[in-house]
Design a protein around this motif. Structure first.
Motif, PDB file in Angstrom:
ATOM      1  N   LEU A   8       0.881  -1.186   0.087  1.00  0.00           N
ATOM      2  CA  LEU A   8       0.164   0.750  -0.069  1.00  0.00           C
ATOM      3  C   LEU A   8       1.093   0.966   0.053  1.00  0.00           C
ATOM      4  CD1 LEU A   8      -2.788  -0.261   2.996  1.00  0.00           C
ATOM      5  CD2 LEU A   8      -2.937  -0.831   0.185  1.00  0.00           C
ATOM      6  N   ALA A   9       0.420   2.182  -0.839  1.00  0.00           N
ATOM      7  CA  ALA A   9       0.847   3.467  -0.474  1.00  0.00           C
ATOM      8  C   ALA A   9       0.554   4.644   0.080  1.00  0.00           C
ATOM      9  CB  ALA A   9       0.803   4.606  -2.150  1.00  0.00           C
ATOM     10  N   GLU A  10       0.006   4.277   0.946  1.00  0.00           N
ATOM     11  CA  GLU A  10      -0.933   4.273   2.429  1.00  0.00           C
ATOM     12  C   GLU A  10      -2.014   3.867   3.238  1.00  0.00           C
ATOM     13  OE1 GLU A  10      -2.437   8.626   2.255  1.00  0.00           O
ATOM     14  OE2 GLU A  10      -2.864   8.039  -0.434  1.00  0.00           O
ATOM     15  N   GLY A  11      -2.367   4.084   4.041  1.00  0.00           N
ATOM     16  CA  GLY A  11      -3.544   3.904   4.533  1.00  0.00           C
ATOM     17  C   GLY A  11      -3.460   2.364   4.943  1.00  0.00           C
ATOM     18  N   LYS A  12      -3.997   1.506   5.484  1.00  0.00           N
ATOM     19  CA  LYS A  12      -4.382  -0.263   5.379  1.00  0.00           C
ATOM     20  C   LYS A  12      -5.635  -0.859   4.789  1.00  0.00           C
ATOM     21  CE  LYS A  12      -7.847   0.450   9.144  1.00  0.00           C
ATOM     22  NZ  LYS A  12      -9.253   0.531  10.227  1.00  0.00           N
ATOM     23  N   ALA A  69      -4.463   3.538  -7.296  1.00  0.00           N
ATOM     24  CA  ALA A  69      -3.234   4.300  -7.378  1.00  0.00           C
ATOM     25  C   ALA A  69      -4.079   5.182  -8.178  1.00  0.00           C
ATOM     26  CB  ALA A  69      -1.440   3.981  -7.569  1.00  0.00           C
ATOM     27  N   LYS A  81      -9.041  10.666  -1.464  1.00  0.00           N
ATOM     28  CA  LYS A  81      -8.117  10.868  -0.621  1.00  0.00           C
ATOM     29  C   LYS A  81      -8.449   9.564   1.213  1.00  0.00           C
ATOM     30  CE  LYS A  81      -9.541  15.141   1.568  1.00  0.00           C
ATOM     31  NZ  LYS A  81     -10.533  15.285   0.238  1.00  0.00           N
ATOM     32  N   LEU A  82      -7.403   9.538   1.466  1.00  0.00           N
ATOM     33  CA  LEU A  82      -7.764   8.426   3.411  1.00  0.00           C
ATOM     34  C   LEU A  82      -9.105   9.648   3.364  1.00  0.00           C
ATOM     35  CD1 LEU A  82      -4.361   7.001   4.357  1.00  0.00           C
ATOM     36  CD2 LEU A  82      -6.331   6.214   2.524  1.00  0.00           C
ATOM     37  N   GLY A 116      -7.023   3.228   2.221  1.00  0.00           N
ATOM     38  CA  GLY A 116      -5.973   2.786   2.375  1.00  0.00           C
ATOM     39  C   GLY A 116      -5.812   3.195   0.641  1.00  0.00           C
ATOM     40  N   ARG A 117      -5.134   3.055  -0.168  1.00  0.00           N
ATOM     41  CA  ARG A 117      -4.396   3.214  -1.334  1.00  0.00           C
ATOM     42  C   ARG A 117      -3.581   2.450  -1.923  1.00  0.00           C
ATOM     43  NH1 ARG A 117      -4.876   7.528  -5.066  1.00  0.00           N
ATOM     44  NH2 ARG A 117      -5.867   8.962  -3.161  1.00  0.00           N
ATOM     45  N   LYS A 150      -0.010   0.972  -3.979  1.00  0.00           N
ATOM     46  CA  LYS A 150       0.700   0.773  -4.960  1.00  0.00           C
ATOM     47  C   LYS A 150       0.930   2.270  -6.641  1.00  0.00           C
ATOM     48  CE  LYS A 150       4.502   0.865  -1.725  1.00  0.00           C
ATOM     49  NZ  LYS A 150       5.845   0.208  -1.160  1.00  0.00           N
TER      50      LYS A 150
END
Length: 418
Positions: free
Chosen positions: A125-129, A141, A146-147, A174-175, A177
């Motif tokens: 993940l690029a961010e989050g969960k 991606a 956004k989160l 989450g986001r 990659k």
């Protein structure tokens, strides 16, 4: 000699520019066709590499791959949900992820699946969960969210009478990659939430089928089965799994992949290797490329003939100038070189501009395809293109020699008399 050629090109700059433009447009067509066909092959192959085996209901192999791998909106027949139960307990399977379609948000497809696919689709993940509850989602991606944003799923398209599900709104948790595939534009949610929103799950599925119209659009029934956004998800499958459009399978070995493919290619199911299906699609794409390339070659031949005619007429109009140069002592080889080099420079400039225009056109088309599908379409020159460029330069050298030979054979006396 060089200064003479440059002075001549400046004097006849408009005609020279027209010759360069005509050659450039003819060459650009062939270059764009070649680059775009290669880019589509490479981009689609890379997108399919992430999926070893796809299993669905008996039907079209092409549609199964286009819908499940490239997320092209099209209804698929449902297979028995017990297939997922069998695959989940099969020792030859590393993981099996069901997928469900039908909803979208702001043009992004919402795909119901499991954490197994989310964890293996991208390099983390690029961010989050990863989602853990029915009300959570993981976005690709390229999804412009956004989160923490809310996603209200819409069934069908708004312009076609689609409706927004009021039972559940997902929250972006989450986001992923970037993957360079259509999944970069997807919204991934728990498959259980998709089942509950559409009234599927632990109840009479025949009743659900009666609530679908001819296009497969679910009615707003079974509200008592609506998803609970705070309900935790379980990925332990039992015999009550509802029908599924497709299952993405990761076999433990190549041998296991072929055994699974053979086992699920009989009866009511269909198992395919996406790469094999793409190979057949490439054959069709190759036929279209040959037709377009033949058209491009024909246009280049017509351009070559027209350029040759123009230059021969140009040499005829300059007979006095050529005669004067010969009378002043210019050798025939110098005249041949001047006429040949001047035309060759123009055609070579047209070839260079054509390659640049063709590359730019292929980039533009690839950009449009990528923005619509999410699949990365890389446009690059290959070693074969060098051979194509050399062949075009050799042909340019050949046609440039025709007016040069005419100038070479003129005698000073006849040229001045003309």
């Amino acid at each position: 000699m060089i200064r003479f050629i440059l002075a001549d090109l400046r004097k006849y700059w408009l005609g020279s520019a027209v010759v360069v433009l005509i050659v450039a447009l003819a060459v650009a067509l062939g270059v764009a066709v070649t680059l775009q066909e290669r880019a589509l092959r490479l981009g689609s192959a890379r997108a399919a590499d992430k999926f070893d085996l796809v299993i669905g209901a008996a039907g079209s192999e092409n549609q199964l791959v286009l819908s499940s791998v490239f997320l092209q909106a099209s209804p698929l027949p449902l297979m028995d949900g017990r297939v997922l139960t069998q695959l989940a307990s099969d020792p030859r399977v590393a993981w099996a992820a069901p997928i469900g379609f039908g909803d979208s948000f702001m043009g992004y497809p919402i795909v119901g699946t499991t954490t197994a696919l989310v964890n293996n689709l991208a390099d983390g993940l690029a961010e989050g969960k990863v989602f853990a509850r029915e009300g959570e989602a993981v976005i690709g991606a390229s999804v412009a969210l956004k989160l923490g944003d809310q996603i209200k799923p819409m069934h069908g398209a708004a312009e076609e009478g689609g409706h927004t599900h009021a039972e559940l709104a997902y929250r972006v948790a989450g986001r992923l990659k970037p993957t360079g595939t259509a999944w970069d534009r997807a919204v991934l949610v728990p498959i259980q939430a998709v089942w509950h929103i559409h009234g599927m799950g632990h109840h009479d599925e025949a009743e659900v089928e009666r609530n679908h119209d001819a296009h497969g659009e679910a009615a707003e029934a079974h509200e008592h089965h609506a998803a609970d956004p705070d309900a935790t998800i379980s990925e332990t499958w039992d015999a009550d799994v509802p029908g599924l459009p497709a299952i993405l399978v990761k076999p433990k070995s190549i041998a296991d992949a072929y055994k699974l493919r053979q086992q699920y290619r009989a009866g009511t199911t269909l198992a395919v290797f996406p790469a094999e299906v793409l190979t057949r699609l490439y054959a069709t794409l190759g036929d279209a490329k040959r037709v377009l390339f033949a058209v491009a070659t024909g246009s280049q031949g017509l351009v070559a003939a027209s350029v040759l005619l123009v230059t021969v007429m140009h040499v005829g109009q300059r007979r006095r100038q050529i005669g004067a140069l010969r009378a002043l002592g210019a050798p025939r080889r110098a005249l041949f070189s001047i006429v040949w080099l001047e035309l060759f420079v123009l055609v070579a400039m047209g070839l260079a501009a054509g390659f640049a225009l063709g590359y730019a056109a292929a980039l533009a088309v690839s950009g449009m395809v990528a923005s619509g599908s999410g699949v990365s379409i890389p446009v690059n020159f290959a070693r074969d293109d060098i051979g194509f460029a050399v062949a075009l330069l050799a042909f340019a050298a050949l046609i440039s020699s025709v007016p040069a030979v005419l100038a070479y054979r003129q005698s000073p006396a006849s040229a001045l008399r003309g």
